[in-house]
Motif scaffolding. Structure first.
Motif, short mmCIF file in Angstrom:
data_model
loop_
_atom_site.label_atom_id
_atom_site.label_comp_id
_atom_site.label_asym_id
_atom_site.label_seq_id
_atom_site.Cartn_x
_atom_site.Cartn_y
_atom_site.Cartn_z
N GLN A 249 -25.30 88.14 9.86
CA GLN A 249 -25.32 87.63 11.23
C GLN A 249 -25.66 88.73 12.23
O GLN A 249 -26.41 88.49 13.19
N MET A 250 -25.13 89.93 12.02
CA MET A 250 -25.44 91.04 12.91
C MET A 250 -26.92 91.44 12.82
O MET A 250 -27.54 91.81 13.81
N ALA A 251 -27.50 91.33 11.62
CA ALA A 251 -28.93 91.63 11.45
C ALA A 251 -29.78 90.61 12.19
O ALA A 251 -30.82 90.96 12.78
N VAL A 252 -29.36 89.34 12.17
CA VAL A 252 -30.10 88.30 12.89
C VAL A 252 -30.00 88.52 14.40
O VAL A 252 -30.99 88.38 15.13
N ILE A 253 -28.80 88.85 14.89
CA ILE A 253 -28.63 89.11 16.32
C ILE A 253 -29.46 90.31 16.74
O ILE A 253 -30.10 90.31 17.80
N GLU A 254 -29.50 91.34 15.90
CA GLU A 254 -30.32 92.52 16.20
C GLU A 254 -31.79 92.14 16.31
O GLU A 254 -32.50 92.57 17.23
N ALA A 255 -32.26 91.31 15.38
CA ALA A 255 -33.66 90.88 15.41
C ALA A 255 -33.94 90.03 16.65
O ALA A 255 -34.99 90.18 17.30
N ALA A 256 -32.99 89.16 17.00
CA ALA A 256 -33.17 88.31 18.17
C ALA A 256 -33.26 89.13 19.45
O ALA A 256 -34.10 88.88 20.32
N ARG A 257 -32.41 90.15 19.55
CA ARG A 257 -32.38 90.98 20.77
C ARG A 257 -33.59 91.90 20.87
O ARG A 257 -34.24 91.99 21.92
N PRO B 69 -26.38 81.76 21.93
CA PRO B 69 -25.49 81.75 20.75
C PRO B 69 -26.28 81.62 19.44
O PRO B 69 -26.36 80.56 18.84
N VAL B 70 -26.86 82.73 19.02
CA VAL B 70 -27.64 82.74 17.78
C VAL B 70 -26.74 82.42 16.59
O VAL B 70 -27.17 81.83 15.60
N VAL B 71 -25.46 82.82 16.69
CA VAL B 71 -24.47 82.49 15.67
C VAL B 71 -23.42 81.60 16.31
O VAL B 71 -22.88 81.93 17.36
N TYR B 72 -23.15 80.45 15.69
CA TYR B 72 -22.25 79.49 16.30
C TYR B 72 -21.14 79.10 15.32
O TYR B 72 -21.22 79.31 14.12
N HIS B 73 -20.07 78.48 15.88
CA HIS B 73 -18.95 78.05 15.06
C HIS B 73 -19.38 76.88 14.19
O HIS B 73 -19.91 75.88 14.67
N LEU B 74 -19.15 77.01 12.89
CA LEU B 74 -19.55 75.97 11.94
C LEU B 74 -18.64 74.76 12.09
O LEU B 74 -17.43 74.84 11.91
N LYS B 75 -19.23 73.61 12.46
CA LYS B 75 -18.44 72.41 12.75
C LYS B 75 -18.40 71.44 11.58
O LYS B 75 -17.43 70.73 11.38
N GLU B 76 -19.48 71.38 10.79
CA GLU B 76 -19.47 70.48 9.65
C GLU B 76 -20.49 70.94 8.62
O GLU B 76 -21.48 71.61 8.95
N ARG C 138 -20.68 82.26 -3.70
CA ARG C 138 -19.39 82.00 -3.07
C ARG C 138 -19.40 82.38 -1.59
O ARG C 138 -19.91 83.44 -1.22
N HIS C 139 -18.78 81.55 -0.78
CA HIS C 139 -18.75 81.74 0.67
C HIS C 139 -17.33 81.91 1.18
O HIS C 139 -16.37 81.43 0.57
N ARG C 140 -17.23 82.55 2.35
CA ARG C 140 -15.96 82.65 3.08
C ARG C 140 -16.28 83.01 4.53
O ARG C 140 -16.32 84.16 4.91
N HIS C 141 -16.50 81.98 5.35
CA HIS C 141 -16.85 82.26 6.75
C HIS C 141 -16.67 81.02 7.60
O HIS C 141 -16.62 79.89 7.10
N ARG C 142 -16.59 81.23 8.92
CA ARG C 142 -16.44 80.14 9.89
C ARG C 142 -17.67 79.95 10.77
O ARG C 142 -17.77 78.96 11.48
N TYR C 143 -18.57 80.90 10.76
CA TYR C 143 -19.70 80.88 11.68
C TYR C 143 -21.02 80.92 10.91
O TYR C 143 -21.09 81.47 9.81
N GLU C 144 -22.06 80.31 11.50
CA GLU C 144 -23.37 80.22 10.86
C GLU C 144 -24.47 80.63 11.84
O GLU C 144 -24.31 80.50 13.06
#
Length: 547
Positions: free
Chosen positions: A384-392, A416-423, A470-476
């Motif tokens: 996610q930080m790599a994507v934000i870096e690319a976006a900026r 909000p390039v990364v957002y709270h995963l709702k579903e 395997r995953h463990r996260h709240r944001y996408e």
């Protein structure tokens, strides 16, 4: 019906019960037996999921979405047997189950007590899947004498009493301290620990004695006599240069033979240790070294990134190189230029994490790797930080950020390039989450499928376009920015099967720059390194040759 081995510890904590359990499991496999390993933890948390990494180390996630103790990572790495939800339980989970039953009226109005209700719940847990394997290895967390561990010790005592004679044995780990002033090993702490165990009705069949010095026969005889075990069942556990030497070291000391003798299994099948001999050979005989920087926020405690460090070692073994890992605090880069701290490294890894602290530093680390053409692996938050870096810095979205930690969400300029995963979809069901939900167990947890883009670097690395991780996260990462980012060269090379959730990104014009939303480290093993880590280390080796 499985034979049970209960592993307990005494004298001090952190003696290596998890490693001893894992190594024993590997040795029993080498003799042709099937095994399953379990961890019973006395703490009152329901699971480690909401614990600080500084408190308990990393959280190991299973395929079926359980958040478990890091020892289950050792179990998987040494045996290759995927851990399950039913392989880890805490006092908190046990008491929670008992209280739920009491509220439902399952106990028919009886007074609820530790014995028999709590101990029965523990015994029911132990019996799950007992017909599936030859040996069930059950490690009890903590040390004998801890007040919170008493229900577990009572439960395994009862469990052994309920079973047929010879179906259960007890293995106890203790410490033999060495007094340099007198030049001798002291056996008294071990004697006291065994006495404490015997006072609650458990007599150990095997003693594993942790020692910095060789244990003379005289001391072995003394321990055997006063602890009421056979001399050949007093097994030495010496310090090792690598944990992956443990199976061979324990075999040399006779641990697996002692276990088979205790169960009266004769003749004992001969072990095939070729796999572990190859593992040790790859560790001891390397063709060079590479330097890897792990830029994270929990770097003061290496156990917070235990699986990552081990996966890097596995990748090094695949390339026959020694991996020198240096832990770099991401917060430093929020105050200082990252260049002086990261120059000289052959690759950079940014791991997962939660919260705002250190995130800007991780973004700078991703920028450094991208612009300097240094191999980069971003895991979970690291992606996610790599994507934000690319976006900026490439796509022109100067105010790109994440809903997790950016406090400008109410302002129009915030992206909000990364957002709270709702579903998301799990199996055939849709799962929904709200920001206000309880933290424990509310993330996207466990194994999920992903589809890789034909011709992408990750598809070449995996050798397929269909994977599960395997995953463990709240944001996408938000896919509405996908087209803009891909126009700049950041390829979304892995997606969920429904095409809604980004799983992998990679820079097409970079020697090796990959970010993954999942945790590949959780599936890596010394005898089967994860493809991403093996190729990441290959790229690091190439970088080292260019420097």
């Amino acid at each position: 019906m499985a034979r049970y081995i209960f592993i307990t510890g005494g004298v001090v904590s952190s003696l290596g019960k998890g490693l001893a359990s894992a190594a024993l499991g590997a040795l029993l496999q080498a003799r042709g037996f099937s095994v399953r390993l379990r961890k019973l933890d006395p703490y009152l948390n329901v699971d480690p999921g909401t614990m600080s990494p500084f408190e308990h180390g990393e959280v190991f996630v299973t395929d079926d979405g359980a958040e478990t103790d890091l020892d289950l990572g050792h179990y998987e790495r040494f045996t290759g047997v995927p851990a399950r939800l039913t392989d880890s339980v805490s006092s908190g989970r046990i008491y929670s189950n008992v209280l739920e039953r009491e509220r439902r009226g399952d106990y028919l109005g009886k007074t609820i007590q530790v014995v028999p209700h709590v101990t029965n719940e523990i015994k029911d847990f132990l019996a799950i899947g007992e017909t599936e394997v030859d040996f069930m290895l059950c490690e009890i967390g903590g040390t004998v004498g801890d007040i919170e561990g008493l229900p577990f010790f009572e439960a395994i005592r009862q469990f052994s009493h309920d079973r047929a004679r010879g179906q259960c044995i007890f293995m106890h780990l203790t410490l033999l301290p060495y007094l340099a002033a007198s030049g001798e090993l002291k056996t008294k702490p071990t004697q006291h620990s065994v006495k404490e165990l015997q006072s609650i009705g458990i007599a150990p069949d095997i003693l594993v004695c942790r020692s910095e010095q060789p244990i003379p026969d005289k001391e072995r005889e003394k321990i055997a006599l006063f602890c009421n075990v056979r001399k050949e069942h007093v097994v030495a556990a010496y310090d090792l240069k690598s944990i992956y030497e443990a199976p061979l070291a324990y075999h040399h000391e006779g641990l697996d033979q002692a276990v088979l003798d205790a169960f009266q299994i004769s003749p004992a099948p001969r072990p095939d240790l070729n796999v572990w001999q190859d593992v040790v050979d790859r560790i001891q005989n390397t063709d060079g070294a590479v330097n890897i920087a792990i830029v994270g926020k929990y770097v003061q405690l290496e156990d917070a990134y235990k699986s990552i460090k081990e996966a890097l070692i596995h990748g090094g073994m695949a390339n026959r190189v020694k991996v020198n890992v240096e832990w770099v605090d991401a917060e430093i880069f929020e105050r200082e230029d990252p260049a002086p701290h990261l120059e000289g490294f052959h690759a950079i890894l940014v791991p997962g994490g939660f919260g705002e602290r250190g995130t800007e530093g991780k973004i700078k680390a991703a920028e450094f790797a991208r612009t300097r053409k240094i191999p980069y692996l971003g895991i979970c938050l690291g992606m996610q930080m790599a994507v934000i870096e690319a976006a900026r810095n490439v796509a022109g979205l100067k105010h790109a950020g994440s809903e997790e930690f950016d406090h400008e969400a109410g302002k129009k300029r915030f992206e909000p390039v990364v957002y709270h995963l709702k579903e998301w979809v799990q199996g055939n069901e849709k799962v929904s989450r709200n920001v206000s939900d309880d933290k424990g167990g509310t993330m996207r947890l466990g194994a999920y499928d992903a589809v890789l883009k034909d011709g992408s670097r990750v598809a070449q690395i995996y050798g397929t376009t269909q994977i599960d991780e395997r995953h463990r996260h709240r944001y996408e990462v938000d896919t509405k920015y996908r087209e803009k980012l891909e126009d700049c060269g950041l390829t979304f090379s892995g997606m969920s099967p429904d095409g809604r959730l980004p799983e992998i990104v990679e820079w097409s014009d970079h020697p090796w720059f990959i970010g993954v939303q999942y945790h590949p480290e959780l599936k890596s093993k010394p005898f089967a390194p994860h493809p991403l880590f093996a190729d990441f280390l290959r790229a690091a080796v190439e970088t080292s040759r260019l420097v």
